[in-house]
Design a protein around this motif. Structure first.
Motif, PDB file in Angstrom:
ATOM      1  N   LYS A  58      43.220  48.896  32.114  1.00 19.89           N
ATOM      2  CA  LYS A  58      43.374  48.265  33.216  1.00 19.89           C
ATOM      3  C   LYS A  58      43.995  46.966  32.750  1.00 19.89           C
ATOM      4  O   LYS A  58      43.714  46.207  31.965  1.00 19.89           O
ATOM      5  CB  LYS A  58      41.917  48.296  33.846  1.00 19.89           C
ATOM      6  CG  LYS A  58      41.471  49.676  34.532  1.00 19.89           C
ATOM      7  CD  LYS A  58      40.211  49.504  35.287  1.00 19.89           C
ATOM      8  CE  LYS A  58      39.920  50.742  35.733  1.00 19.89           C
ATOM      9  NZ  LYS A  58      38.710  50.750  36.679  1.00 19.89           N
ATOM     10  N   SER A  59      44.571  46.452  33.989  1.00 22.38           N
ATOM     11  CA  SER A  59      44.951  45.042  34.183  1.00 22.38           C
ATOM     12  C   SER A  59      43.694  43.804  34.126  1.00 22.38           C
ATOM     13  O   SER A  59      42.550  44.222  34.910  1.00 22.38           O
ATOM     14  CB  SER A  59      45.805  44.823  35.236  1.00 22.38           C
ATOM     15  OG  SER A  59      45.978  43.486  35.354  1.00 22.38           O
ATOM     16  N   ASP A  86      50.661  39.837  52.826  1.00 23.54           N
ATOM     17  CA  ASP A  86      50.927  40.107  51.323  1.00 23.54           C
ATOM     18  C   ASP A  86      50.813  41.685  51.048  1.00 23.54           C
ATOM     19  O   ASP A  86      51.387  42.143  50.141  1.00 23.54           O
ATOM     20  CB  ASP A  86      49.853  39.409  50.671  1.00 23.54           C
ATOM     21  CG  ASP A  86      50.286  37.867  50.586  1.00 23.54           C
ATOM     22  OD1 ASP A  86      51.357  37.617  50.950  1.00 23.54           O
ATOM     23  OD2 ASP A  86      49.150  37.081  50.333  1.00 23.54           O
ATOM     24  N   THR A  87      50.065  42.481  51.927  1.00 18.08           N
ATOM     25  CA  THR A  87      49.932  43.851  51.497  1.00 18.08           C
ATOM     26  C   THR A  87      50.591  44.692  52.572  1.00 18.08           C
ATOM     27  O   THR A  87      50.409  46.043  52.498  1.00 18.08           O
ATOM     28  CB  THR A  87      48.265  43.959  51.584  1.00 18.08           C
ATOM     29  OG1 THR A  87      47.927  43.768  52.976  1.00 18.08           O
ATOM     30  CG2 THR A  87      47.691  43.377  50.502  1.00 18.08           C
ATOM     31  N   SER A 140      43.165  41.776  41.041  1.00 17.07           N
ATOM     32  CA  SER A 140      44.020  42.032  42.165  1.00 17.07           C
ATOM     33  C   SER A 140      44.820  43.282  41.795  1.00 17.07           C
ATOM     34  O   SER A 140      45.272  43.932  43.037  1.00 17.07           O
ATOM     35  CB  SER A 140      44.319  40.997  42.955  1.00 17.07           C
ATOM     36  OG  SER A 140      45.694  40.201  42.052  1.00 17.07           O
ATOM     37  N   CYS A 141      45.003  43.737  40.831  1.00 16.92           N
ATOM     38  CA  CYS A 141      45.875  44.834  40.432  1.00 16.92           C
ATOM     39  C   CYS A 141      45.302  45.959  40.845  1.00 16.92           C
ATOM     40  O   CYS A 141      44.143  46.206  40.393  1.00 16.92           O
ATOM     41  CB  CYS A 141      46.346  44.771  39.160  1.00 16.92           C
ATOM     42  SG  CYS A 141      47.198  45.973  38.518  1.00 16.92           S
ATOM     43  N   PRO A 142      45.991  47.127  41.342  1.00 15.53           N
ATOM     44  CA  PRO A 142      45.511  48.513  41.791  1.00 15.53           C
ATOM     45  C   PRO A 142      45.533  49.221  40.593  1.00 15.53           C
ATOM     46  O   PRO A 142      44.706  50.437  40.590  1.00 15.53           O
ATOM     47  CB  PRO A 142      46.442  48.891  42.752  1.00 15.53           C
ATOM     48  CG  PRO A 142      47.614  48.092  42.630  1.00 15.53           C
ATOM     49  CD  PRO A 142      47.314  46.837  42.137  1.00 15.53           C
ATOM     50  N   LEU A 172      58.668  46.372  38.640  1.00 16.69           N
ATOM     51  CA  LEU A 172      57.837  46.340  37.480  1.00 16.69           C
ATOM     52  C   LEU A 172      56.590  47.629  37.466  1.00 16.69           C
ATOM     53  O   LEU A 172      56.268  48.025  38.729  1.00 16.69           O
ATOM     54  CB  LEU A 172      56.999  44.877  37.254  1.00 16.69           C
ATOM     55  CG  LEU A 172      57.865  43.724  37.099  1.00 16.69           C
ATOM     56  CD1 LEU A 172      56.963  42.632  36.986  1.00 16.69           C
ATOM     57  CD2 LEU A 172      58.148  44.080  35.450  1.00 16.69           C
ATOM     58  N   HIS A 173      56.210  48.165  36.401  1.00 18.19           N
ATOM     59  CA  HIS A 173      54.943  48.575  36.345  1.00 18.19           C
ATOM     60  C   HIS A 173      53.801  47.765  36.918  1.00 18.19           C
ATOM     61  O   HIS A 173      53.776  46.538  36.521  1.00 18.19           O
ATOM     62  CB  HIS A 173      54.831  49.102  35.095  1.00 18.19           C
ATOM     63  CG  HIS A 173      55.462  50.689  34.900  1.00 18.19           C
ATOM     64  ND1 HIS A 173      55.475  51.979  35.539  1.00 18.19           N
ATOM     65  CD2 HIS A 173      56.370  50.946  33.930  1.00 18.19           C
ATOM     66  CE1 HIS A 173      56.298  52.839  35.160  1.00 18.19           C
ATOM     67  NE2 HIS A 173      56.906  52.411  34.214  1.00 18.19           N
ATOM     68  N   ASP A 174      52.597  48.374  37.477  1.00 13.72           N
ATOM     69  CA  ASP A 174      51.794  47.290  37.816  1.00 13.72           C
ATOM     70  C   ASP A 174      50.683  46.923  36.783  1.00 13.72           C
ATOM     71  O   ASP A 174      49.949  46.018  36.815  1.00 13.72           O
ATOM     72  CB  ASP A 174      50.892  47.695  38.814  1.00 13.72           C
ATOM     73  CG  ASP A 174      50.289  49.094  38.669  1.00 13.72           C
ATOM     74  OD1 ASP A 174      50.453  49.742  37.665  1.00 13.72           O
ATOM     75  OD2 ASP A 174      49.403  49.558  39.506  1.00 13.72           O
TER      76      ASP A 174
END
Length: 921
Positions: free
Chosen positions: A266-267, A211-212, A271-273, A258-260
């Motif tokens: 912050k999100s 996934d990464t 898991s969002c960086p 998409l922007h993260d």
């Protein structure tokens, strides 16, 4: 090296490549083209989802799950790599059934082909506008691996364990730490050895988590590559394909990654960086204006192309700091010494300048005038036309070379750090180019057939037509410059007639607004307006010409467009400055026999102090006006558009909008958005270098502008614009040779400005030769009497009829007037011919140009030779990494071979045992 790979789509229909399809490495580009064709044929032949067919595979509709920060499908597993937006035809207010049905079928065919191509789609209706539908695109692992190999994307093999060299400025870390980004907030990226991805060697790569392994930027780049090559219609053997064409025709409203997260907080997704938030906080926010840019994070989030732009802009701004300091020092030198300017004192003195009657500078309406009305302009001229100007011009000739050479070294370091050393081998042909490849030719190197869009004759015709179009527009600019010159000549007569003719020293209008100043300011403003209008028109023309030219790769496309746009902008922005610096006041004749433009307009003359101050005024207006105009375009326009968009949805603001809908309401950057940023800075670079001898404060203005420009661009990209598709870039492209050309030309222009535009050479000639015997009357070297010596006499009785009828009211018993030139007086055997002073000055000017050019060019050549383009440490790192990478791949290959040989040996032993055992029994 052989390549074996297969592609599974997860639906009926399976294609498997032959193990022998990948030929020798020299045929890599042909192999890539073959693989793309095979994929295309598989999709079309197996699934056939074109616009003319009745059955389509459509994405499933899902309701919004109420998670505004989510970057995944509703299942929370599949990441959203791209978003397509369209307007549902069935819910449009103006429903044109025929055209809407065609658009719907093309879109359904396109989406069906995307599904057949292995991509996974999920559609969600808008929360704020039920007419909009968002199609989310996800690329599964198999598709990512397949296209990573096709696109030759470099991916990690193992962590890089090379030691980095310690900084030579280690003792000053306490100071530099203040300027650095806080590493506890933005953590340094882990370094890896990398190699182009190959599916059959997947075990060699550093895959800890599928996934990464492909970061979001790489995933978006792969998906965009696919979106640009999927067909939606074939009619009369003409293929129509690609998301760009669908967006431009209105079938889709937008397509973007998409922007993260939100830039301001912050999100909620752990898991969002939160890279967008970090970029805004540590890069785009005004409080970070003094900090260095987080280039690695910019590159990771936006791609190498945007990263290299901000790296170049930051480095250019750092180098401007040195130029600005020296420029301010030269300006202060002129400002402090202006009171010691002897010739300016003579102009302002009532018994010298106040008694010198100057000849009319135009016919009929222009009066005779006294020299002391130019007192204020002569004082200002002393600031800019000083010895410091010469020193600064020489310094800038060396500075620009240092900047370009050290930037090459910095660029080489970034190529190594960002893995773009061998980028040219990775770049694919543009889909627009591939669609036109209908002619078959034999490749001279491989001796194999390949397809090209046109024959050699067709290419020559296209180049000729493109060159003719560019030449036409350049001639149009020259025509506009001639129009400005005619305006100058016409309006000068009006200002001469309307402005006060008597100088009393108290009237502020007369004190600062002379006919020459009024003409210069109004002409500069009109010139700036015409420049902006022609820019707007030519941008569209240049894009049309480049599209017709059909370059092969995106780099070729941008380089071609760059050269066309810069050539146009060069003439557009600099032509008026070149006219003032090198033509105005140079070919005017003398009062009894003036030179006329078009047989009607008398040529312009400079002030008694020369045209340098007018050139400074022109540069200030164009540089300042351009900076203000660009900031309005870059900041206010997107901000106002986004504000209007938010106001339209304010009544539904209580509803929680998902990430994709928030991004949709931002402004699109456009494929050429970065191109215009480069163009703006290169034009500024030209002003800073080409005409810096007339305006030492130009680097300071550029420095202030660039410090703001970096943060404005950062703020704009992180808050006002959708996320751009990440792109690879090895360097700044065609802008590098353009800057080198400007640097070479700058030496000539500055030498000629000092020699022909300023009065420095005539003053030096007077000081050393004509102030003392045999030509002068003074007993020691001095500047006293300079003004009287440089103004020639003219007998009023020798005027032509057109000038006689307008006598100066205070002329009294004067029978002569003065004019700026070096000619013999009336009554001399060679009256009105150039005198010995003129020839001394011409010889000194030519000698100065030759000496200055040779000295600066010699220093530039030595600096270029002494400073290598790639530092020794960077070369060592590149060679070391290449060696270790090859060693790693070779060792892994040997392990595989040994393992396979062991298996084969065991099987052979078993076969031998099985064959021998019956005989023994």
């Amino acid at each position: 090296m052989k390549t074996s790979w297969s592609l599974h789509y997860g639906r009926p229909g399976h294609w498997k490549g032959s193990p022998n399809e990948s030929p020798l490495p020299s045929k890599k580009m042909n192999t890539t083209h073959q693989m793309l064709e095979n994929l295309e044929q598989t999709v079309v032949s197996s699934f056939g989802a074109l616009e003319s067919q009745p059955d389509f595979q459509t994405p499933e509709f899902e309701e919004f799950n109420g998670k505004p920060d989510s970057l995944f499908f509703n299942d929370g597993q599949r990441r959203i790599d791209f978003v397509l937006v369209y307007e549902d035809e069935s819910r449009k207010e103006t429903n044109k059934k025929g055209s809407n049905e065609k658009q719907r079928r093309k879109r359904r065919a396109y989406e069906s082909n995307l599904i057949c191509g292995g991509l996974q789609l999920e559609a969600t209706r808008s929360i704020l506008d039920d007419k909009l539908v968002f199609v989310k695109v996800h690329a599964p692992w198999e598709v990512l691996c397949t296209y990573a190999e096709i696109m030759h994307i470099k991916l990690p093999l193992k962590p890089n364990d090379l030691k980095t060299r310690t900084s030579a400025f280690g003792n000053f870390t306490w100071f530099t730490k203040v300027l650095q980004v806080d590493e506890s907030i933005i953590k340094p990226e882990q370094e890896f050895f990398t190699a182009p991805f190959e599916k059959n060697r997947m075990n060699d790569f550093y895959i800890q988590d599928r996934d990464t392994f492909f970061n979001p930027a790489t995933r978006s780049r792969i998906v965009y590559f696919i979106l640009c090559r999927i067909k939606y219609q074939v009619r009369d053997n003409v293929k129509k394909f690609g998301i760009n064409k669908l967006v431009s025709s209105g079938i889709y409203k937008a397509a973007f990654p998409l922007h993260d997260c939100n830039f301001s907080h912050k999100s909620e997704d752990l898991s969002c960086p939160n890279e967008r938030y970090l970029l805004y906080r540590e890069w785009a926010h005004p409080r970070s204006i003094y900090k260095k840019q987080p280039l690695d994070l910019i590159r990771k989030y936006y791609g190498e192309k945007i990263g290299i732009y901000f790296a170049w802009l930051g480095y250019y701004t750092q180098m401007l700091l040195l130029a600005a300091v020296v420029g301010v020092a030269c300006f202060l030198y002129g400002y402090v010494n202006q009171n010691n300017c002897t010739w300016s004192k003579e102009v302002c003195h009532p018994d010298i300048g106040g008694k010198i009657i100057m000849c009319p500078q135009c016919d009929r309406l222009c009066p005779f005038w006294k020299l002391n009305i130019t007192c204020e302009s002569s004082k200002k001229l002393c600031i800019f036309d000083s010895f410091g100007t010469l020193v600064f011009a020489v310094f800038m000739g060396v500075w620009v070379t240092l900047f370009l050479e050290f930037w090459k070294r910095r660029q080489a370091e970034l190529e190594y750090e960002w893995d773009t050393v061998e980028l040219q081998q990775e770049e694919q042909a543009r889909p627009e180019y591939e669609a036109r490849c209908t002619h078959v030719v034999i490749n001279e190197i491989t001796q194999e057939e390949e397809r090209v869009p046109f024959t050699t004759w067709g290419k020559c015709i296209r180049i000729t037509l493109c060159a003719s179009a560019v030449l036409f527009w350049i001639l149009l600019i020259i025509a506009s410059v001639i129009g400005i010159i005619v305006y100058r000549l016409s309006v000068f007569i009006v200002f001469s007639a309307k402005l006060p003719k008597n100088f009393n020293g108290t009237d502020p209008i007369q004190k600062y607004l002379t006919p020459q100043t009024a003409t210069s300011i109004t002409a500069s403003l009109i010139s700036f307006i015409i420049i902006m209008i022609l820019n707007t028109i030519y941008e569209k023309v240049a894009i049309m010409i480049t599209n017709f030219e059909l370059p092969r790769t995106q780099t070729d496309y941008e380089n071609s467009l760059t050269m066309k746009m810069f050539l146009f902008q060069f003439v557009n922005y600099y032509s008026s400055c070149f006219y003032i610096a090198f033509f105005k006041g140079k070919f005017v004749g003398y009062p009894g026999d003036p030179v006329y433009w078009l047989g009607k307009y008398r040529n312009e003359e400079c002030d008694p102090g020369g045209c340098l101050l007018e050139l400074t005024t022109q540069l200030t207006i164009i540089m300042g006006g351009k900076a203000i105009w660009n900031n309005i375009q870059e900041v206010l326009l997107p901000w106002v558009k986004n504000l209007i968009g938010r106001c339209r949805t304010v009544s539904r603001a209580e509803k929680i909008a998902p990430r994709w809908e928030q991004d949709y309401h931002l402004q699109p950057m456009g494929k050429l958005g970065l191109f215009y940023e480069y163009l703006e800075m290169i034009i500024q670079f030209g002003f800073v270098t080409l005409f810096v001898a007339s305006f030492p404060l130009a680097p300071l203005l550029a420095l202030v502008n660039n410090i703001l420009e970096i943060r404005v661009d950062a703020w704009k990209m992180t808050t006002q614009y959708r996320r751009m598709v990440p792109e690879k870039a090895q360097d700044i492209g065609a802008w590098q040779p353009i800057m080198q050309g400007i640097a070479i030309l700058a030496v000539v222009t500055n030498a000629m400005i000092i020699a022909f535009t300023s009065d420095m050479i005539p003053r030096l000639v007077y000081y050393w030769s004509f102030s003392v015997p045999p030509y002068g009357d003074h007993t020691h070297y001095t500047m006293e009497g300079y003004i009287n010596n440089t103004l020639s006499y003219f007998n009023i009785a020798d005027f032509k009829n057109r000038s006689k009828g307008n006598p100066y009211s205070g002329l009294e018993k004067h029978t002569t007037c003065r004019y700026r030139d070096f000619r013999y007086p009336p009554g001399h055997p060679q009256e009105y011919k150039h005198n010995i002073y003129y020839w001394h000055v011409i010889a000194a000017k030519l000698a100065f140009i030759i000496v200055m050019e040779h000295i600066i060019y010699s220093v530039k050549f030595f600096i270029s030779y002494a400073i290598p383009d790639v530092s020794k440490s960077t070369k060592s790192k590149i060679k070391r990494e290449k060696y270790l990478t090859q060693k790693l791949l070779h060792e892994n290959h040997l392990k595989d071979v040994t393992k396979n040989m062991g298996v084969i040996a065991e099987r052979m032993v078993e076969v031998v045992d099985n064959n021998l055992r019956p005989k023994l029994e």
